[in-house]
Structures are given as structure tokens and as C-alpha cells.
Scaffold this motif. Structure first.
Motif, PDB file in Angstrom:
ATOM      1  N   SER A 110       0.732  -1.237  -0.325  1.00  0.00           N
ATOM      2  CA  SER A 110      -0.135  -0.175   0.224  1.00  0.00           C
ATOM      3  C   SER A 110       0.504   1.316   0.168  1.00  0.00           C
ATOM      4  N   GLU A 140      -0.966   9.533   2.512  1.00  0.00           N
ATOM      5  CA  GLU A 140      -2.480   9.142   2.418  1.00  0.00           C
ATOM      6  C   GLU A 140      -3.185   8.259   1.203  1.00  0.00           C
ATOM      7  N   HIS A 141      -2.561   7.774   0.167  1.00  0.00           N
ATOM      8  CA  HIS A 141      -2.542   7.418  -0.601  1.00  0.00           C
ATOM      9  C   HIS A 141      -2.396   5.661  -0.118  1.00  0.00           C
ATOM     10  N   ALA A 142      -2.144   5.217   0.923  1.00  0.00           N
ATOM     11  CA  ALA A 142      -2.119   4.626   1.170  1.00  0.00           C
ATOM     12  C   ALA A 142      -2.791   4.075   2.669  1.00  0.00           C
ATOM     13  N   GLN A 143      -3.204   4.769   3.063  1.00  0.00           N
ATOM     14  CA  GLN A 143      -3.847   4.353   4.032  1.00  0.00           C
ATOM     15  C   GLN A 143      -5.078   4.152   3.754  1.00  0.00           C
ATOM     16  N   GLN A 144      -6.250   4.198   2.895  1.00  0.00           N
ATOM     17  CA  GLN A 144      -7.366   3.483   2.309  1.00  0.00           C
ATOM     18  C   GLN A 144      -7.001   2.345   1.679  1.00  0.00           C
ATOM     19  N   SER A 154       7.337  11.555  -3.236  1.00  0.00           N
ATOM     20  CA  SER A 154       7.095  10.408  -2.355  1.00  0.00           C
ATOM     21  C   SER A 154       7.365  11.229  -1.224  1.00  0.00           C
ATOM     22  N   GLU A 187       0.974  13.070   5.022  1.00  0.00           N
ATOM     23  CA  GLU A 187       0.659  13.214   4.237  1.00  0.00           C
ATOM     24  C   GLU A 187       0.491  12.505   2.646  1.00  0.00           C
ATOM     25  N   LYS A 205       1.593   4.298  -6.222  1.00  0.00           N
ATOM     26  CA  LYS A 205       2.410   5.222  -7.064  1.00  0.00           C
ATOM     27  C   LYS A 205       1.165   5.875  -6.516  1.00  0.00           C
ATOM     28  N   THR A 206       1.946   7.175  -6.242  1.00  0.00           N
ATOM     29  CA  THR A 206       0.696   8.490  -5.720  1.00  0.00           C
ATOM     30  C   THR A 206       0.932   9.288  -6.846  1.00  0.00           C
ATOM     31  N   THR A 207      -0.583   9.635  -6.820  1.00  0.00           N
ATOM     32  CA  THR A 207      -0.405  11.075  -8.124  1.00  0.00           C
ATOM     33  C   THR A 207       0.620  12.435  -7.683  1.00  0.00           C
ATOM     34  N   ARG A 208       1.456  11.983  -6.638  1.00  0.00           N
ATOM     35  CA  ARG A 208       2.133  12.980  -6.140  1.00  0.00           C
ATOM     36  C   ARG A 208       3.318  13.173  -6.977  1.00  0.00           C
TER      37      ARG A 208
END
Length: 323
Positions: free
Chosen positions: A171, A253-257, A181, A250, A175-178
Motif C-alpha cells: 500500500s 495518505e494514498h496508502a491508508q485507504q 514521495s 500526508e 504510486k501516488t499522484t504526487r
């Protein structure tokens, strides 16, 4: 043989003269019994990400078959998420090339590899000590290590623990939209001093409060690099951390959900001993729903490790065993 006889004679004489604990200049130590566990409670502490290194624990794994089995199990559970067996990433074929060594360490440092690797070693060590009679009164972990602490307290079984470790790593590696990282920086100073020093720094947050003299910052790579230069100029001692992202900010955050969704599907039990939380610094609740909620959100909150340790000390912990 003469030295052995001499040591025994010294020991006999010393015990006859002093029934209490003593040590002799020749390196002989004696105590009549173990520490008083009624007033000296034991805490087991579990490492988090950043503590990994290639070849970690190889001597003890070769010595204890029980430890090797933990890695065999971890290999099976992580088989679909790693390019090669996890144990091969931790214990690769030795190389004498500096570049290849750096590449091996870089592969292990990837979040999806580091977290289950640290978990497998910590659990393996814990199993060996438990077999030898080790029995802690409390557990706690640093960041990722909180998963291990919950496992050691009996909240879930081996398979669930290793699966949670795999999913948390995956998670956080998503890859994040940022575009960035982020990264992290250790500052060797008090929370109060660091908080004051970064007040005017944009994009820098306190991610860990580890002790009276160690705080970790998280933020964008650019912001942390700027903070490193500024803090050095201000006389602070700083050390960049070898991590894949700015954890407990933050930036993950992409990994939390996705991790939260996975946690919700797992079977948890009431911990058999108190587990201290990074998020609150206090004990985890005893009900399954409360445990899952804190664990699901733990990665986006600061690690209050100093507070955890102080609260365990207040509860009677005097011996801290680190895994």
C-alpha cells in the motif's frame, strides 16, 4: 585447566563471603536470582522501517531452525509481491562490488520488501526468546513495528501478521499522484527545540518524537533538503533517513485507504498483554473494532514513541528488550 580451577576457587570464596550479586575484576559475575519481576516489568519493543540491512540476522538464522521457518513462511506469503523470494532479497549472493552492494541494499529498502523483511526477522527472534522462557508484560513497536507488537501480544496469528506486513508495504509503495514521495530527516534535539526551529519552514512536519534528544521530520524531498541545510547552519546535528517516502505525513495518505480495507477483512483477537500505540502513546483498546481503527490510521499520524516509552515506564516497565 589451571585458569578454570582458579576461577572456580575465586567464585566459591566470593559466594561464601557475599550472598548478594557481585562481579570480580577477572570477569566473573554472580547474582543469586533473577530480577524481581513484581517491581521490574518487561517490555518488548519492535523495530520499524529504516532498520533493515542486507544480511540482517544471518548468524542467528543459521543457528536456529525455528527462525529459518519464519522466513520460509514469509517467502510463501510474499511470493506474489516480490521479484524474487523475500529471503533472497534479505540474504542475496555475496558480492564484492560496491555498486552491487548498494543495489542490493536499495532493493531491500523498497517499502514492499523492507516491512515484511523486518517483520519476519523480529518475529523469528521473538519466537526463539519465547521458547527460552521470555515473557513480556507489554509490547510496543516503532511505526511498522506496531504490527509486530500486536502479533506478539496475540492479536492475530503468523499468517495474518505476515499478510498485513505485505499489504502495508504494498500500500505504501503504491504510486501516488504526487510527483514526489517525500523523505525524512533525523534531528538530534528535543521536540520543543525542533518545533521552534521549523516554525517558518514550509512543507516540513514532525513525523516521529523518538526520545528527549531525537525527532524525525517528514516532508517533500526539496523541503527536507532545505531543512537539512538550515538546521545544520543553526547548529543542529541531522541525519537523512534511508526511507522510500515521508512516512507518518500526508505523503502516505494514498496508502491508508487500501490498507484500511485490507485490515477490515482480517480476524483480530483481544491482545493477551497491553500493546502501546504510536498514535496515542497509550494502550490499544481491547475490542476488535477499536484496534482495527487505530491500526488502519496509524501510518498517517506522527509516531509518539517517547510518550509510549514513558507511559510503559509509568506502568512499571524497567527492562526493555529490542527486536
Amino acid at each position: 585447566l589451571e585458569e578454570c580451577i582458579s576461577f572456580l576457587e575465586i567464585s566459591i570464596k566470593a559466594i561464601q563471603e557475599n550472598q548478594n550479586a557481585w562481579d570480580h575484576p577477572k570477569g566473573i559475575f554472580f547474582r543469586p536470582n533473577a530480577i524481581d519481576l513484581n517491581t521490574n516489568k518487561i517490555a518488548a519493543l519492535f523495530s520499524g522501517q529504516g532498520s533493515q540491512y542486507v544480511g540482517m540476522g544471518k548468524e542467528s538464522i543459521n543457528a536456529f531452525p525455528k527462525m529459518a521457518k519464519c522466513f520460509e513462511k514469509a517467502d510463501v506469503i510474499t511470493a506474489d509481491s516480490t521479484k524474487q523470494a523475500l529471503s533472497k532479497i534479505i540474504f542475496p549472493i555475496p558480492t564484492f562490488s560496491k555498486e552491487e552492494k548498494q543495489a542490493q541494499q536499495k532493493e531491500l529498502t523498497k517499502t514492499q520488501n523492507a516491512q515484511p523483511a523486518i517483520g519476519a526477522l523480529s518475529a523469528a527472534q521473538y519466537k526463539v526468546l519465547k521458547k527460552a522462557g521470555f515473557s513480556p508484560d507489554f509490547t510496543a513497536g516503532h511505526s511498522y513495528g506496531e504490527l509486530t507488537a500486536l502479533w506478539a501480544a496475540g492479536t492475530y496469528d503468523d499468517e495474518t501478521f505476515l499478510s498485513l506486513s505485505k499489504e502495508r508495504g504494498l500500500s505504501m509503495a503504491l504510486k501516488t499522484t504526487r510527483a514526489d514521495s517525500g523523505t525524512m530527516l533525523v534531528v538530534k534535539s528535543s521536540f520543543e527545540n525542533v518545533q521552534q526551529a521549523i516554525q517558518s519552514m514550509q512543507g516540513v512536519k514532525i513525523a516521529n518524537v523518538n526520545s528527549n534528544s531525537q525527532v524525525v521530520l517528514g516532508g517533500s524531498t526539496q523541503a527536507i533538503q532545505a531543512a537539512e541545510l538550515k538546521l545544520k547552519a543553526d547548529g543542529f546535528s541531522v541525519v537523512p533517513l534511508p526511507v522510500a517516502a515521508a512516512f507518518h505525513t500526508e505523503f502516505v495518505e494514498h496508502a491508508q485507504q487500501p490498507f484500511s480495507q485490507y485490515v477490515s477483512t482480517q480476524k483480530f483477537s483481544k491482545p493477551k498483554i497491553p500493546v502501546y500505540s504510536n498514535t496515542t502513546g497509550n494502550c490499544y483498546p481491547k475490542n476488535e473494532e477499536g484496534i482495527k481503527q487505530i491500526l488502519s490510521e496509524q501510518m498517517i499520524h506522527p509516531v509518539l514513541f517517547k510518550q509510549q516509552i514513558e507511559n510503559m515506564y509509568a506502568a512499571g516497565a524497567r527492562v526493555f528488550v529490542e527486536f
